[in-house]
Design an enzyme around this catalytic site. Sequence first.
Site, mmCIF file in Angstrom:
data_model
loop_
_atom_site.group_PDB
_atom_site.id
_atom_site.type_symbol
_atom_site.label_atom_id
_atom_site.label_comp_id
_atom_site.label_asym_id
_atom_site.label_seq_id
_atom_site.Cartn_x
_atom_site.Cartn_y
_atom_site.Cartn_z
ATOM 1 N N MET A 183 82.114 34.113 -81.804
ATOM 2 C CA MET A 183 82.355 35.382 -80.812
ATOM 3 C C MET A 183 84.093 35.096 -81.493
ATOM 4 O O MET A 183 84.765 33.837 -81.022
ATOM 5 C CB MET A 183 82.014 34.272 -79.864
ATOM 6 C CG MET A 183 80.539 34.375 -79.382
ATOM 7 S SD MET A 183 81.107 33.795 -77.715
ATOM 8 C CE MET A 183 78.659 33.915 -78.126
ATOM 9 N N MET A 212 79.885 38.687 -83.773
ATOM 10 C CA MET A 212 80.618 39.465 -81.886
ATOM 11 C C MET A 212 82.242 39.526 -82.104
ATOM 12 O O MET A 212 82.729 38.548 -81.708
ATOM 13 C CB MET A 212 80.531 39.163 -80.447
ATOM 14 C CG MET A 212 78.332 39.221 -80.251
ATOM 15 S SD MET A 212 77.778 38.368 -79.766
ATOM 16 C CE MET A 212 77.085 36.463 -79.851
ATOM 17 N N MET A 246 70.217 43.652 -78.318
ATOM 18 C CA MET A 246 70.944 42.780 -77.368
ATOM 19 C C MET A 246 70.141 43.120 -75.442
ATOM 20 O O MET A 246 70.279 44.155 -75.462
ATOM 21 C CB MET A 246 72.151 42.180 -76.929
ATOM 22 C CG MET A 246 73.101 42.301 -78.042
ATOM 23 S SD MET A 246 72.460 40.161 -78.884
ATOM 24 C CE MET A 246 72.918 39.573 -77.410
#
Length: 230
Positions: A42, A73, A142
């Site tokens: 992330m 991400m 997700m």
Amino acid sequence: MEEAALKYILAPSLLAADFSQLGKQILQTKKHGAQYIHIDVMDGIFVPSISFGMPVIESIRPVTDQFFDVHLMIVDPERYIDEFAKIGADGITFHLESTKDPKHVIDLIHAKGKKAGISIKPGTPVEEVYPYLPLVDLVLVMSVEPGFGGQEFMKDAFSRIKKIRSYMTSHNIDAVLEVDGGIGKKNVKDVIKAGATAIVAGSAVFKKRSIRSNILKFRKAFEEVDLKKK
């Protein structure tokens, strides 16, 4: 002695692991049959949190031969495909929403000899990922908003999983259908019945009881679903 391989894929998410015992815990997941290690990357921009960077992934790569399921991400993932391939990713999954040219990212991943995955957030219509399903090796649905571990499973994810599975079946697409977010012993069988073939689990593997007993609960659930399908 290692446990027999699971028919369905279990991908323990390192976000929930004890970082002071990371190598040891990874080996425990392998011993008890988890084929994948799910690694969330992330950037603090695409999602609010910041997580594993390249040095961490590179440092744990020698620990195990499990499939490193790297979930990016980050914005503009095409910038870093080469680096993640070099440090040991076996599969690289990026978000449809994170790039202007998803096909280009898929091509970059395949050019490095890695498995390509594509993911969508809960708010993205599943139809938007359909054009890319014949091109990828994995699609990640997700079932929570990406960015934080320990969230509750969003029940509308069931219909999204079913839609993607139906599309894949009708178009003879043989990609892995992975689901990530809020999955544990209470709902894992329903997630598989909806069409998932790979389960990402963080807290349900690394928290509370031992890793062994937690994985055994997933194994039992996988076996029970498989028996009902026969």
